[in-house]
Scaffold this motif. Structure first.
Motif, PDB file in Angstrom:
ATOM      1  N   ASP A 192      29.519  44.359  40.885  1.00 49.14           N
ATOM      2  CA  ASP A 192      28.935  44.468  42.226  1.00 49.14           C
ATOM      3  C   ASP A 192      29.467  43.365  43.131  1.00 49.14           C
ATOM      4  O   ASP A 192      29.418  43.484  44.351  1.00 49.14           O
ATOM      5  N   LEU A 193      29.972  42.286  42.515  1.00 52.94           N
ATOM      6  CA  LEU A 193      30.516  41.154  43.267  1.00 52.94           C
ATOM      7  C   LEU A 193      31.493  40.414  42.375  1.00 52.94           C
ATOM      8  O   LEU A 193      31.298  40.355  41.155  1.00 52.94           O
ATOM      9  N   LEU A 194      32.533  39.845  42.990  1.00 55.25           N
ATOM     10  CA  LEU A 194      33.535  39.089  42.248  1.00 55.25           C
ATOM     11  C   LEU A 194      33.613  37.675  42.799  1.00 55.25           C
ATOM     12  O   LEU A 194      33.774  37.475  44.000  1.00 55.25           O
ATOM     13  N   LEU A 195      33.467  36.684  41.894  1.00 51.14           N
ATOM     14  CA  LEU A 195      33.713  35.275  42.227  1.00 51.14           C
ATOM     15  C   LEU A 195      35.122  34.988  41.743  1.00 51.14           C
ATOM     16  O   LEU A 195      35.392  35.055  40.546  1.00 51.14           O
ATOM     17  N   LEU A 196      36.018  34.702  42.664  1.00 51.71           N
ATOM     18  CA  LEU A 196      37.439  34.631  42.340  1.00 51.71           C
ATOM     19  C   LEU A 196      38.043  33.292  42.752  1.00 51.71           C
ATOM     20  O   LEU A 196      37.991  32.919  43.924  1.00 51.71           O
ATOM     21  N   ASP A 197      38.614  32.589  41.783  1.00 50.96           N
ATOM     22  CA  ASP A 197      39.286  31.324  42.057  1.00 50.96           C
ATOM     23  C   ASP A 197      40.587  31.613  42.805  1.00 50.96           C
ATOM     24  O   ASP A 197      41.271  32.592  42.510  1.00 50.96           O
ATOM     25  N   VAL A 198      40.930  30.762  43.765  1.00 49.36           N
ATOM     26  CA  VAL A 198      42.178  30.958  44.511  1.00 49.36           C
ATOM     27  C   VAL A 198      43.381  30.721  43.600  1.00 49.36           C
ATOM     28  O   VAL A 198      44.309  31.518  43.571  1.00 49.36           O
ATOM     29  N   TRP A 199      43.366  29.635  42.835  1.00 49.34           N
ATOM     30  CA  TRP A 199      44.496  29.320  41.958  1.00 49.34           C
ATOM     31  C   TRP A 199      44.126  29.598  40.513  1.00 49.34           C
ATOM     32  O   TRP A 199      43.312  28.893  39.940  1.00 49.34           O
ATOM     33  N   MET A 200      44.729  30.640  39.948  1.00 54.69           N
ATOM     34  CA  MET A 200      44.506  30.960  38.540  1.00 54.69           C
ATOM     35  C   MET A 200      45.852  31.003  37.835  1.00 54.69           C
ATOM     36  O   MET A 200      46.856  31.365  38.448  1.00 54.69           O
ATOM     37  N   SER A 201      45.881  30.678  36.565  1.00 55.30           N
ATOM     38  CA  SER A 201      47.131  30.668  35.808  1.00 55.30           C
ATOM     39  C   SER A 201      47.877  31.990  35.972  1.00 55.30           C
ATOM     40  O   SER A 201      47.349  33.044  35.658  1.00 55.30           O
ATOM     41  N   GLY A 202      49.076  31.887  36.518  1.00 54.53           N
ATOM     42  CA  GLY A 202      49.926  33.067  36.647  1.00 54.53           C
ATOM     43  C   GLY A 202      49.644  33.952  37.846  1.00 54.53           C
ATOM     44  O   GLY A 202      50.413  34.859  38.130  1.00 54.53           O
ATOM     45  N   HIS A 203      48.543  33.727  38.549  1.00 54.34           N
ATOM     46  CA  HIS A 203      48.180  34.590  39.674  1.00 54.34           C
ATOM     47  C   HIS A 203      47.586  33.785  40.816  1.00 54.34           C
ATOM     48  O   HIS A 203      46.903  32.799  40.600  1.00 54.34           O
ATOM     49  N   ASP A 204      47.841  34.262  42.002  1.00 54.63           N
ATOM     50  CA  ASP A 204      47.193  33.713  43.190  1.00 54.63           C
ATOM     51  C   ASP A 204      46.010  34.626  43.487  1.00 54.63           C
ATOM     52  O   ASP A 204      46.189  35.836  43.675  1.00 54.63           O
ATOM     53  N   GLY A 205      44.811  34.063  43.520  1.00 53.65           N
ATOM     54  CA  GLY A 205      43.612  34.858  43.754  1.00 53.65           C
ATOM     55  C   GLY A 205      43.648  35.632  45.065  1.00 53.65           C
ATOM     56  O   GLY A 205      43.067  36.702  45.185  1.00 53.65           O
ATOM     57  N   ARG A 206      44.357  35.086  46.051  1.00 51.22           N
ATOM     58  CA  ARG A 206      44.461  35.783  47.334  1.00 51.22           C
ATOM     59  C   ARG A 206      45.231  37.091  47.188  1.00 51.22           C
ATOM     60  O   ARG A 206      44.871  38.099  47.789  1.00 51.22           O
ATOM     61  N   ASP A 207      46.271  37.081  46.343  1.00 47.29           N
ATOM     62  CA  ASP A 207      47.020  38.316  46.091  1.00 47.29           C
ATOM     63  C   ASP A 207      46.153  39.339  45.355  1.00 47.29           C
ATOM     64  O   ASP A 207      46.196  40.532  45.645  1.00 47.29           O
TER      65      ASP A 207
END
Length: 120
Positions: free
Chosen positions: A49-64
């Motif tokens: 229902d909701l996602l808490l997403l870090d901007v900088w994650m290993s291997g991925h940019d949370g914004r992407d």
């Protein structure tokens, strides 16, 4: 009141994930966690229902990841709160489609208020 609301926490810092998970579970939310962006990208059902997403994650940019979710019809309506230790990333997180932003370290009451506003 929060029963049945499912929140996914995506952060590559296990300590942050554990602390938020404990708090949200105590508040009555159904919580799922991931330490990688791949888990979010490969979601095909049982969406939160909701996602808490870090901007900088290993291997991925949370914004992407956020942009990708907001482009897909099946995930475009999932509220996303992006979290980062860098306050200057708030604007780019919003531009990526995030519904809200929290700067680390954050006050847990502020997090709970933001969640309540988005899915309460």
């Amino acid at each position: 009141m929060n029963k049945g609301k499912r929140i996914m926490i995506a952060d590559d810092d296990p300590g942050i994930v554990d602390a938020i998970e404990m708090t949200l579970t105590f508040e009555g939310y159904d919580v799922v966690t991931t330490l990688t962006g791949d888990t979010i990208i490969s979601m095909s059902d049982n969406f939160p229902d909701l996602l808490l997403l870090d901007v900088w994650m290993s291997g991925h940019d949370g914004r992407d990841i956020c942009k990708l979710l907001k482009m897909k019809s099946e995930t475009s309506n999932i509220p996303v709160i992006m979290i980062s230790a860098s306050p200057e990333l708030k604007r780019s997180a919003t531009e990526a489609g995030a519904d809200d932003f929290l700067e680390k370290p954050f006050n847990i009451d502020e997090l709970l208020n933001k969640i309540e506003l988005l899915i309460g």
